[in-house]
Design an enzyme around this catalytic site. Structure first.
Site, PDB file in Angstrom:
ATOM      1  N   ASP A  70       0.815  -1.217   0.000  1.00 50.75           N
ATOM      2  CA  ASP A  70       0.000   0.000   0.000  1.00 50.75           C
ATOM      3  C   ASP A  70       0.849   1.266   0.000  1.00 50.75           C
ATOM      4  O   ASP A  70       2.065   1.223   0.194  1.00 50.75           O
ATOM      5  CB  ASP A  70      -0.960  -0.003   1.206  1.00 50.75           C
ATOM      6  CG  ASP A  70      -0.279  -0.457   2.495  1.00 50.75           C
ATOM      7  OD1 ASP A  70       0.965  -0.430   2.554  1.00 50.75           O
ATOM      8  OD2 ASP A  70      -0.995  -0.832   3.438  1.00 50.75           O
ATOM      9  N   ASN A 141      -7.251  -2.221  14.168  1.00 52.09           N
ATOM     10  CA  ASN A 141      -8.639  -2.611  13.863  1.00 52.09           C
ATOM     11  C   ASN A 141      -8.687  -3.878  13.009  1.00 52.09           C
ATOM     12  O   ASN A 141      -9.711  -4.219  12.443  1.00 52.09           O
ATOM     13  CB  ASN A 141      -9.364  -1.462  13.143  1.00 52.09           C
ATOM     14  CG  ASN A 141      -8.666  -1.064  11.848  1.00 52.09           C
ATOM     15  OD1 ASN A 141      -7.670  -1.671  11.462  1.00 52.09           O
ATOM     16  ND2 ASN A 141      -9.191  -0.051  11.169  1.00 52.09           N
ATOM     17  N   HIS A 143      -6.951  -4.336  10.247  1.00 52.41           N
ATOM     18  CA  HIS A 143      -6.717  -4.152   8.799  1.00 52.41           C
ATOM     19  C   HIS A 143      -5.448  -4.867   8.360  1.00 52.41           C
ATOM     20  O   HIS A 143      -4.501  -5.016   9.124  1.00 52.41           O
ATOM     21  CB  HIS A 143      -6.736  -2.669   8.387  1.00 52.41           C
ATOM     22  CG  HIS A 143      -5.548  -1.848   8.760  1.00 52.41           C
ATOM     23  ND1 HIS A 143      -5.615  -0.495   8.994  1.00 52.41           N
ATOM     24  CD2 HIS A 143      -4.241  -2.161   8.933  1.00 52.41           C
ATOM     25  CE1 HIS A 143      -4.423  -0.036   9.282  1.00 52.41           C
ATOM     26  NE2 HIS A 143      -3.563  -1.021   9.256  1.00 52.41           N
ATOM     27  N   GLU A 148      -9.524  -1.849   5.272  1.00 49.61           N
ATOM     28  CA  GLU A 148     -10.143  -1.513   6.551  1.00 49.61           C
ATOM     29  C   GLU A 148     -11.361  -2.410   6.794  1.00 49.61           C
ATOM     30  O   GLU A 148     -11.831  -3.090   5.865  1.00 49.61           O
ATOM     31  CB  GLU A 148     -10.575  -0.042   6.528  1.00 49.61           C
ATOM     32  CG  GLU A 148      -9.425   0.958   6.311  1.00 49.61           C
ATOM     33  CD  GLU A 148      -8.557   1.175   7.556  1.00 49.61           C
ATOM     34  OE1 GLU A 148      -8.409   0.257   8.377  1.00 49.61           O
ATOM     35  OE2 GLU A 148      -8.000   2.274   7.683  1.00 49.61           O
TER      36      GLU A 148
HETATM   37  C1  F6R Z   1       1.643  -1.245   6.037  1.00 48.60           C
HETATM   38  C2  F6R Z   1       0.373  -1.920   6.185  1.00 48.60           C
HETATM   39  C3  F6R Z   1      -0.427  -1.854   7.451  1.00 48.60           C
HETATM   40  C4  F6R Z   1       0.415  -2.128   8.700  1.00 48.60           C
HETATM   41  C5  F6R Z   1      -0.442  -2.028   9.950  1.00 48.60           C
HETATM   42  C6  F6R Z   1       0.379  -2.204  11.209  1.00 48.60           C
HETATM   43  O1  F6R Z   1       2.185  -1.469   4.750  1.00 48.60           O
HETATM   44  O2  F6R Z   1      -0.058  -2.501   5.250  1.00 48.60           O
HETATM   45  O3  F6R Z   1      -1.462  -2.802   7.370  1.00 48.60           O
HETATM   46  O4  F6R Z   1       0.983  -3.400   8.616  1.00 48.60           O
HETATM   47  O5  F6R Z   1      -1.067  -0.774  10.011  1.00 48.60           O
HETATM   48  O6  F6R Z   1       1.233  -1.107  11.366  1.00 48.60           O
HETATM   49  P1  F6R Z   1       2.382  -1.132  12.463  1.00 48.60           P
HETATM   50  O7  F6R Z   1       3.343  -2.187  12.044  1.00 48.60           O
HETATM   51  O8  F6R Z   1       3.009   0.242  12.384  1.00 48.60           O
HETATM   52  O9  F6R Z   1       1.724  -1.412  13.763  1.00 48.60           O
END
Ligand code: F6R
Length: 261
Positions: A70, A141, A143, A148
């Protein structure tokens, strides 16, 4: 889902890096490309550090192709908060990967070009034979990528709106919530589920509740990570804090050591 709990995030990240390196070395030895799906965020940073160490021990990424999950939209590649900057800082600048073989959703394109871009991203993954190993972190959450809650299991790469909780979590990087982009381009759930192998990592007490929901809860699009239960080759790699709410029979400590093969 196969759950492994390591002593800490260092040893857990080493295990994941080693697994990736083994696949890369095997493919390099038969002159085949390796296709990796990559994540950003705080979770995979120690894994990238271990991959860089393994590169210094002789693992070459010249034959590796990467697709990132992403990118914020809109955002300039050169912005400090972009995932383009993140990948250069934490991985690409330190290994011998060819930048032409690295793909990240483009936060700089015009709104009118987004849909074609997303179709091409999907096509490009398929043209390169699909993703061998997909790395994932978990949002608070649930995701995965920026899919989401409410994302369809057959969603593909597309532009999405970021949830309030995701934008709040990103505020620490942007300084002010108002500066966090409202949208992103993300691979879809289906794109992720098409990978041959998926490795999900999570660290810390803060992730323990969502880890439990994803692994032991009902499969529901309201918890996107739970849709991973539909895949037959998912490894969940945790530290003890992230695993602390799982049923006890899942907890087994695993050791990891750094080696080239
Ligand atoms: C990032 C991504 C997100 C993160 C998630 C956890 O490329 O796809 O899904 O993996 O938001 O973020 P952290 O690792 O910062 O807790």
């Amino acid at each position: 889902m196969e759950v492994s709990v390591f002593e800490n995030q260092e040893t857990a990240s080493l295990y994941v890096a080693q697994r990736i390196a083994n696949r890369v070395l095997m493919n390099n030895s038969i002159n085949e490309k390796t296709v990796l799906g990559l994540a950003t965020g705080s979770t995979p940073i120690p894994m990238y550090e271990k991959l860089i160490e393994l590169h210094r021990m002789g693992v070459s990424f010249k034959n590796t192709i990467t697709y990132n999950l992403d990118e914020y939209y809109p955002i300039k590649h050169s912005s400090d908060q972009s995932y383009h900057s993140f990948m250069k800082e934490h991985f690409f600048d330190h290994v011998d990967i060819q930048l032409d073989n690295t793909f990240i959703p483009n936060g700089e394109i015009e709104e009118t070009e987004v849909s074609t871009f997303c179709k091409d991203y999907e096509w490009s993954i398929r043209k390169n034979g699909g993703i061998d190993i997909q790395i994932l972190g978990l949002g608070l959450n649930g995701h995965i990528g920026f899919n989401e809650p409410g994302s369809d299991k057959d969603s593909v790469t597309r532009k999405v709106e970021l949830s309030d909780i995701t934008r709040s979590a990103a505020t620490k990087h942007f300084g002010d919530k108002k500066l966090v982009p409202k949208s992103a381009i993300t691979m879809g759930i289906e794109t992720i589920l098409e990978a041959q192998e998926i490795i999900v990592m999570a660290w810390g007490k803060g992730k323990s509740k969502i880890v439990k929901e994803c692994i032991e809860g009902a499969i529901s699009k309201e918890v996107p990570g739970s849709l991973l239960q539909k895949h037959n080759n998912v490894k969940v790699v945790l530290d003890p804090e992230a695993a602390s709410e799982l049923n006890n029979d899942r907890i087994s400590l695993v050791e990891a050591k750094l080696s080239k093969t």
